[in-house]
Every structure is written in structure tokens, then in C-alpha cells.
Design a protein around this motif. Sequence first.
Motif, PDB file in Angstrom:
ATOM      1  N   ARG A 220      -3.261   5.445  -2.315  1.00  0.00           N
ATOM      2  CA  ARG A 220      -3.271   5.885  -3.700  1.00  0.00           C
ATOM      3  C   ARG A 220      -2.841   7.344  -3.805  1.00  0.00           C
ATOM      4  O   ARG A 220      -2.060   7.711  -4.661  1.00  0.00           O
ATOM      5  CB  ARG A 220      -4.670   5.707  -4.297  1.00  0.00           C
ATOM      6  CG  ARG A 220      -4.630   5.173  -5.717  1.00  0.00           C
ATOM      7  CD  ARG A 220      -6.010   4.984  -6.269  1.00  0.00           C
ATOM      8  NE  ARG A 220      -6.836   4.106  -5.465  1.00  0.00           N
ATOM      9  CZ  ARG A 220      -8.076   4.409  -5.040  1.00  0.00           C
ATOM     10  NH1 ARG A 220      -8.617   5.571  -5.347  1.00  0.00           N
ATOM     11  NH2 ARG A 220      -8.765   3.564  -4.329  1.00  0.00           N
ATOM     12  N   GLY A 226       2.293   5.618 -10.586  1.00  0.00           N
ATOM     13  CA  GLY A 226       1.913   4.219 -10.509  1.00  0.00           C
ATOM     14  C   GLY A 226       3.030   3.306 -10.975  1.00  0.00           C
ATOM     15  O   GLY A 226       3.791   3.632 -11.876  1.00  0.00           O
ATOM     16  N   VAL A 228       3.551  -0.706 -12.159  1.00  0.00           N
ATOM     17  CA  VAL A 228       2.825  -1.916 -12.512  1.00  0.00           C
ATOM     18  C   VAL A 228       3.829  -2.984 -12.926  1.00  0.00           C
ATOM     19  O   VAL A 228       4.817  -2.701 -13.599  1.00  0.00           O
ATOM     20  CB  VAL A 228       1.846  -1.635 -13.682  1.00  0.00           C
ATOM     21  CG1 VAL A 228       1.190  -2.928 -14.148  1.00  0.00           C
ATOM     22  CG2 VAL A 228       0.800  -0.627 -13.266  1.00  0.00           C
ATOM     23  N   GLY A 277      -2.575   0.481 -15.525  1.00  0.00           N
ATOM     24  CA  GLY A 277      -2.885  -0.920 -15.792  1.00  0.00           C
ATOM     25  C   GLY A 277      -3.750  -1.082 -17.027  1.00  0.00           C
ATOM     26  O   GLY A 277      -3.474  -1.885 -17.913  1.00  0.00           O
ATOM     27  N   VAL A 296      -0.773  -4.200 -10.124  1.00  0.00           N
ATOM     28  CA  VAL A 296      -0.571  -2.787  -9.795  1.00  0.00           C
ATOM     29  C   VAL A 296      -0.010  -2.700  -8.383  1.00  0.00           C
ATOM     30  O   VAL A 296      -0.611  -3.191  -7.427  1.00  0.00           O
ATOM     31  CB  VAL A 296      -1.905  -2.004  -9.868  1.00  0.00           C
ATOM     32  CG1 VAL A 296      -1.654  -0.538  -9.550  1.00  0.00           C
ATOM     33  CG2 VAL A 296      -2.525  -2.162 -11.239  1.00  0.00           C
TER      34      VAL A 296
END
Lengths: 314, 238
Positions: A220, A226, A228, A277, A296
Motif C-alpha cells: 500500500r 490507487g 480501482v 473504492g 481495488v
Amino acid sequence: MIEVRHLSKNFGSTVAVKDVSFDVSRGEVLGFLGPNGAGKSTTMRILTGYIPPTEGTARVAGHDILEDSLSVRRRIGYLPEWAPLYGDMEVIDFLRFIADIRDIPPGETRERIARMVKVCGLEKVVGRVIHHLSRGYRQRVGLAQAMIHDPDILILDEPTSGLDPNQIIEIRELIKEIGRDKTVILSTHILPEVSQTCGRVLIINEGSLIASGAPEELARRFEGRGIVQIAVRGAPRETIETKLAAAPFVDAVRSLHSTGDGLHHFTIQGTETGGLGEKLFRLAVESSWTLAELHVEAATLEDVFRRLTRGENA
Amino acid sequence: MKNIWTITRKEFRSYFDSPVAYIYITFFLVLSSWLFLRGFFLVGQASMRGFFGILPWLLLFFVPAATMRLWAEEKKLGTIELLMTLPVKDHEVVLGKFLASFFFLTVTLALSFALPILISVLGDPDGGAIWGGYIGAVLLGASFLAIGLFVSSLTENQIVAFIIGITLIFAFFIVSEEFVLYNAPRRLVPILKFLGLGAHYDSIGRGVIDSRDVIYYLSVIGFFLFLNVRSVESRKWK
């Protein structure tokens, strides 16, 4: 259980380990990750008392590795790289020898060996000469030898190297099982192994510790932004795409494909790391779309490892 | 103490885990008996002197063969890492290995008892000289073993351990021979005579067991076992 402070080891002018510090607490399964020659084995050899550090110190179960090496060795079970074993001994004789050296009372030896044979799946080979065993069995004999005295700490140097996929899975399961009530340090250069067996990872490169944390946490942390993937229905593709692109937390939208039943697939890149998300879910609810899939995409440990060990910035 | 004994037992057994030990013992007995009996019937004396005369030269080859594996193989196969990370002290391992090789040599020598028995049947040998000879042989052999074991710890190649072992033992054995003493500088003569493994062997072989000779052999053994411990420790000096 293990406290390592500023450990360094030089071989002549070669620096094998450079100022490494870390702690391992009871019941933790710690993975040493690093390319070949990164200093994983050297660190393990120092912890097990085989060689002393050039600088720095470490305590294992409260005992200093230099001043009280014997007490340290009593509490550790160690499987060196390549599982070196006495090839001309029978498995049972070898285990008996280790049990004797490990001060297991003679009355308990038989029972302990029987338990190791069962735990490590050695039933078929107890009477065989080690020399004739397959790589997988040798590795298991190595594990049995490391665990026979029921140590609090297990140090395993590449426990799955040279095994076939089935054997790797078996050994991993075994380590997970052991890791429930023991402190385990294992080294590997196989990444999936770490994410599957270890609670925490140390990434070592050229002797230095360059990252540490839980596998997911590391992934992470180095994820960047991120990503998705979603599948939505309830509106035409163009409408959804425009609305997604207009959302403040979305950096880029890519339309993938649409299926016949009105399901539209998109890949969305967020502007920041977390929470994408959730935000997408809320947007879908507000727009009264049906969110059929949400996935994700985390950066894998592979990505982290490659970035770190090649010196690229995350 | 317990650890020493555990290691001795394991190493002693491992001699017999392969057929090499049986071939070794048979070859030693055949060769020593043959070399001895060849002259024995010519001379026609009920004496073991010939046997104890050739024994050092046989041991020169047989002892390094018995010790070459003990450390070199551990180093080659990497088992030394397993062994030295077990809760044992370095000197316990050295002593354990030494005792194992010592018992192996004692067994080999004891099997040659057939010869004195044969001689007693044929004549009336001097028992004192025979016992003295055997005690001398055990002490001499043990010194050879300590040297051979030390040499084995210096290399991971058994053949190298064997050859260097022979060379070093040979050098220690002959420094007290007349030939060397005659050519050596006069000041060194008493030292060489004292250092030589051979001179002390000869005096014990006459049936005179002098504590000085025994102490000499024990010191040689102790010295080389000490060097052995240091050499095993040397992995820590790098």
C-alpha cells in the motif's frame, strides 16, 4: 524476542551487512526479503552465533549473541541454507544425534522424534540414509532437526529453495502452522512466499535494510495512486464515464468494455492513495447505478521489491 | 562432557557407516602382518621388534587417512554450520572428533593382537617389550591423529588434508632421526631430539615407560588440539 542493533559485518573490504537494526516479537513470522547476496544469510549466521558481527549487537530471548552464545543457540532452531545434513546417517540416527546434543532427556527422545516425524511428514523415510533422500525430504529433515528441541525461535534460511511447487506449498503450510506459537525468521527471494507466510517483511539490499512492514502495508505504501476496477450498470456508458471523470477524486477513467446485459467496465485512477473504492461506491449510490463489481488493485510486493532494489523512488 | 561423548559416538559410528572402515582395517592388518612376518621367519626370533619398527611408517599413511575426512567434509558439505550453531563449545567438538579417531585407531591396533599371540605360541617373547610397544604405538598414533585432525580443519579438500597431514607428520617424526641430527646445527640437536616424535617412541618400545615420554606425547596432542580449536574458531576472525 530478538533485538538487533546496528549490526554490521565486513568480510575484508566487502560489506555484507550494513547497520541493520530491527526487532522481532514473540509469535511473529518475519520474512527477510532480498536479492541473492543481499546479506540475508550473513545476518542469520550472526544471530545463530556462527560468525560474530564486525559491529553492533543483538539479543535473542534476552541473551547477548556474543557473550552468551550457548544460551542463544539453545533457544534457536536453525536451518542453514541448502539444509546441510550428515549424508551418511540414517534419518532416525541423525535426529537422535541432534536430540542428544540438544539435551533432550533420554526418556523423551523417542517421543520427540516421533512427533517430528509426524509433523514433518517423514514417516516413509525414517530408516533411510539421508544421502539418498530427495531435496524435499532433506529440507523436511532439516526442519525436523531445527524443531526437535521445541525452540522459541526458528531461523530458516531459504526453507523452500530447490523444492517443487507441491513441496513448497507443504513447507509453507508447515511454517505457518509453526508460526502460530513460535517466533520465526525466514529468508527468501521468492516474493509470494513472503506475502503468504509472513506477518512482517524486511527488505534487504546490498547489506542495508531498506524497508519493513506488513506485506500489505508495504504494498500500500508504495502503491502511489490507487487504481480501482469497477463494473456498473444503470446508465449508458458515456453518461457514466463523463460523471466519473468529473468526480473530484478521480484522476483518469478508462472505459474497458461493456457486456450485453448493460454492464460497463472501467479502470479508474484516483488522485490520492486511500479511500477510492469507498468514494466510488458512494458516487454509484448517489447516481442510482448498480455497482456489480469493485476491485481495488493493490501494488504487489513484486512492484515494491523491484522499485526498492533497483533504487527507483516509490 | 556429555556433548564430547555424543560427538565421539556419532563420529565413531560414521567410520563404520561406509565400507571404507572395514577395507581400511583389513588392509592395515594384512599389510602390517605381511611386512612383519616376511622378516620374522628369516630372523627366527620370537620378538615383535620388527613389527613396532615398521608401525610408525604404516601409521604415517594410515592416520591421515583416518582423520582427513573429519573436518574437511564438514566444511565441504556445509554441515559445519549446522554443527557449530548447535549448543556445543568448539573444544567439545574437537575433543569429540579426536576421541572418535582415537578409538578407531585403538580398535585397529587391537586387532593386530593376533601377531603377539602367534609369537607366544611359537616361542617365548618378552611381554614387557610387547606391551611397551603397543603403548608407544597408541601414544605415537594419537599424536599423529591430533596432527592429522588439525590439518583436516585447514581445508575442505580431503586429499589435500591427507597429503599435508602425511608431510607434517613425517617432518615431526624424522627430526629426531640420526640422519637429521647428524646434519643439523649442533645447537639445535637437543631441541630436535626432544621434539621428534620418533625418539620417544623408541624408548617406550624398549619397555621402559618414562613419564617424560608420556608427558611429551600428551603435550603434542594437547598442542595440536589447541591449534585445532583455534582453527575452527578462525571463521570468526574474518
